[in-house]
Design an enzyme around this catalytic site. Sequence first.
Site, PDB file in Angstrom:
ATOM      1  N   GLU A 108      -4.702  -6.908  14.913  1.00 45.11           N
ATOM      2  CA  GLU A 108      -4.182  -5.599  14.494  1.00 45.11           C
ATOM      3  C   GLU A 108      -5.301  -4.552  14.543  1.00 45.11           C
ATOM      4  OE1 GLU A 108      -2.402  -4.684  10.448  1.00 45.11           O
ATOM      5  OE2 GLU A 108      -0.578  -4.781  11.625  1.00 45.11           O
ATOM      6  N   GLY A 134      -4.885  -1.760   4.880  1.00 42.37           N
ATOM      7  CA  GLY A 134      -4.054  -2.892   4.455  1.00 42.37           C
ATOM      8  C   GLY A 134      -4.701  -4.240   4.721  1.00 42.37           C
ATOM      9  N   ARG A 135      -5.211  -4.443   5.937  1.00 43.50           N
ATOM     10  CA  ARG A 135      -5.764  -5.763   6.271  1.00 43.50           C
ATOM     11  C   ARG A 135      -7.175  -5.956   5.720  1.00 43.50           C
ATOM     12  NH1 ARG A 135      -4.587  -2.681  10.409  1.00 43.50           N
ATOM     13  NH2 ARG A 135      -6.178  -1.836  11.785  1.00 43.50           N
ATOM     14  N   HIS A 190      -5.264 -33.730  17.635  1.00 40.93           N
ATOM     15  CA  HIS A 190      -4.207 -34.618  18.130  1.00 40.93           C
ATOM     16  C   HIS A 190      -3.073 -33.827  18.758  1.00 40.93           C
ATOM     17  CE1 HIS A 190      -6.218 -37.980  16.146  1.00 40.93           C
ATOM     18  NE2 HIS A 190      -6.550 -37.050  15.256  1.00 40.93           N
ATOM     19  N   GLU A 239      10.603  -5.001   4.172  1.00 44.42           N
ATOM     20  CA  GLU A 239      10.657  -6.406   3.753  1.00 44.42           C
ATOM     21  C   GLU A 239      10.316  -6.536   2.263  1.00 44.42           C
ATOM     22  OE1 GLU A 239       9.121  -5.175   6.370  1.00 44.42           O
ATOM     23  OE2 GLU A 239       9.141  -6.547   8.082  1.00 44.42           O
ATOM     24  N   LYS A 245       0.842  -1.200   0.000  1.00 46.87           N
ATOM     25  CA  LYS A 245       0.000   0.000   0.000  1.00 46.87           C
ATOM     26  C   LYS A 245       0.876   1.248   0.000  1.00 46.87           C
ATOM     27  CE  LYS A 245      -3.679   2.362   2.431  1.00 46.87           C
ATOM     28  NZ  LYS A 245      -4.557   2.477   3.584  1.00 46.87           N
ATOM     29  N   LYS A 292       9.696  -0.977  14.377  1.00 44.28           N
ATOM     30  CA  LYS A 292      10.292  -0.640  13.071  1.00 44.28           C
ATOM     31  C   LYS A 292      11.280   0.499  13.239  1.00 44.28           C
ATOM     32  CE  LYS A 292       6.106  -1.424  10.290  1.00 44.28           C
ATOM     33  NZ  LYS A 292       5.139  -0.757   9.417  1.00 44.28           N
TER      34      LYS A 292
HETATM   35  O1  LIG Z   1       1.099  -2.735   2.225  1.00 43.36           O
HETATM   36  P1  LIG Z   1       2.220  -2.160   2.981  1.00 43.36           P
HETATM   37  O2  LIG Z   1       2.197  -0.655   2.979  1.00 43.36           O
HETATM   38  O3  LIG Z   1       3.543  -2.694   2.502  1.00 43.36           O
HETATM   39  O4  LIG Z   1       2.058  -2.577   4.478  1.00 43.36           O
HETATM   40  C1  LIG Z   1       2.154  -3.901   4.881  1.00 43.36           C
HETATM   41  C2  LIG Z   1       1.768  -4.092   6.340  1.00 43.36           C
HETATM   42  O5  LIG Z   1       2.695  -3.426   7.163  1.00 43.36           O
HETATM   43  C3  LIG Z   1       2.343  -2.688   8.315  1.00 43.36           C
HETATM   44  O6  LIG Z   1       3.357  -2.811   9.248  1.00 43.36           O
HETATM   45  C4  LIG Z   1       1.010  -2.977   8.932  1.00 43.36           C
HETATM   46  O7  LIG Z   1       1.134  -3.536  10.202  1.00 43.36           O
HETATM   47  C5  LIG Z   1       0.096  -3.830   8.112  1.00 43.36           C
HETATM   48  O8  LIG Z   1      -1.227  -3.471   8.401  1.00 43.36           O
HETATM   49  C6  LIG Z   1       0.342  -3.693   6.638  1.00 43.36           C
HETATM   50  O9  LIG Z   1      -0.567  -4.491   5.933  1.00 43.36           O
END
Ligand SMILES: O=P(O)(O)OC[C@H]1O[C@H](O)[C@H](O)[C@@H](O)[C@@H]1O
Length: 504
Positions: free
Chosen positions: A335, A249-250, A366, A196, A190, A477
């Site tokens: 989250e 994002g989620r 199990h 990462e 986003k 972060k």
């Molecule tokens: O889609 P991006 O901007 O790369 O973000 C990826 C993710 O990173 C963040 O740390 C949030 O905790 C997430 O809610 C998000 O989906």
Amino acid sequence: MLDQAKIADCWSQLKGIAVPDLRGLFEEDADRLPKHLVEESGLRFDFSKTHLWEASLVAFEELAAAVDFTGMRAAMFAGEVINTTEGRAVEHTAERGEGNAESVAAAREHQRRMRTLVDVIEAGALGEIRHILHVGIGGSALGPDLLVDALARDAGRYDVAIVSNVDGVAIEEAMARFDPHHTLLVVASKTFTTTETMLNAASAIEWMQEAGVEDPYGQVIALTASPDKAIEWGVDETRILGFSESVGGRYSLWSSIGFPAALALGWDGFEALLEGAAAMDRHFRHAPLRENAPVRAAFVDQFYSRVMLCQTRAVFAYDERLRLLPSYLQQLEMESNGKSVKADGTPTYGHTAAITWGGVGTDAQHAVFQLLHQGTHIVPVEFIAVTEAGDALDPAHHQTLLVNCFAQGAALMQGRENAADPARAYPGNRPSTTILLDALTPHALGALIAFYEHRTFTNGILMQINSFDQFGVELGKEIARSIEKDGARGFDPSTMALIERALG
Ligand SMILES: O=P(O)(O)OC[C@H]1O[C@H](O)[C@H](O)[C@@H](O)[C@@H]1O
């Protein structure tokens, strides 16, 4: 302004209601099952094996009125700025055609471009694409991963890898499997700044370059709400699929973030997913609270976490195709609602999001079910099962799967006395909810995921939380960035020693 004293009264009232024995609830009320069932879009939600009864439902309805649930719900669908800490509207439903007209039109335009790109790729305009390497993390990975894993196993259109972890081992696995000349690199972010994802994307480009791919950037698609950043990074404008800032994002798998699923399923499948979600949106918007699946589920969640003080909730998918559902829900629920302050910045009352955990049945039986049946913690359990089998083998497989699922719910509730041998006694009276899908179609999965989204939102409203920010992920972060920049300086002795030992 909400009347906080009234809201506090509602919670006290809820706490004061007697908690009956589950078995007794069924004995006392022959109609308990239909009163605690909701059917929608081929999904059956059975809340009857939970401790809620008439008095608790009435009290929750009063709480919903006190926190202005209907006003908040209307505000979300109207595109008002309900994510107040970030000054944003919350418009994932517009992706499904439910929301204010302008946002729905904007979403449709994004989808039109997405569809064109699906067609173009299918027609071979980007060369012979066999593999999709999707890099993204959090909301930019968990949703697409769930969709592809659940629905596109046998679609056979493309071989898809969704890579999220910054640990190079993750992307190396995909690189070993894929031919760089026939791979489409999908960079999903986003913000288009996530460490990462940007690192994985850069390594994927290098991998293509080293293999002699002439124009690696020509094989890149960016999925982002920050197109400028994607252009800066080197993606051609024609291969950027945007979406609105107001899609969190989620909550973004419905937007261009769902691109790998659209490719793997084909456009018709993706559209059916959106339609299923829209059907659940309409149900959530219009069904009375008692008959409203996401609302009823949120009442159950609130009851166990705030009245019974259960700290966790467990989700078991009795279907291999839904094995990624628990991790998807962990992000969605924790989250969104793992907060300590209300939307107005004041401390919350009691616990907020339960810790979501789970796995797949029958495997979990199990392993962890011992604790559910005999442990000291009361864990509200959610079972998800599908009537139509996903496999073509001997029907005994699917029958055994379903029988076990239903048996577990019954065992948790029934229990078994054994005065002579306490180690073999089961207390029973343990709650569960069962969600039964007729078939795992894109439409049904769309409805199921939208159900979870609205349930999470309803939980947030009942707790007066803003479910749409996630500032809790920032501090770690920041510290990581500062360590990368300045090394082991100014930290506690434990952290400094770890850095020195492992990173030199
Ligand atoms: O889609 P991006 O901007 O790369 O973000 C990826 C993710 O990173 C963040 O740390 C949030 O905790 C997430 O809610 C998000 O989906």
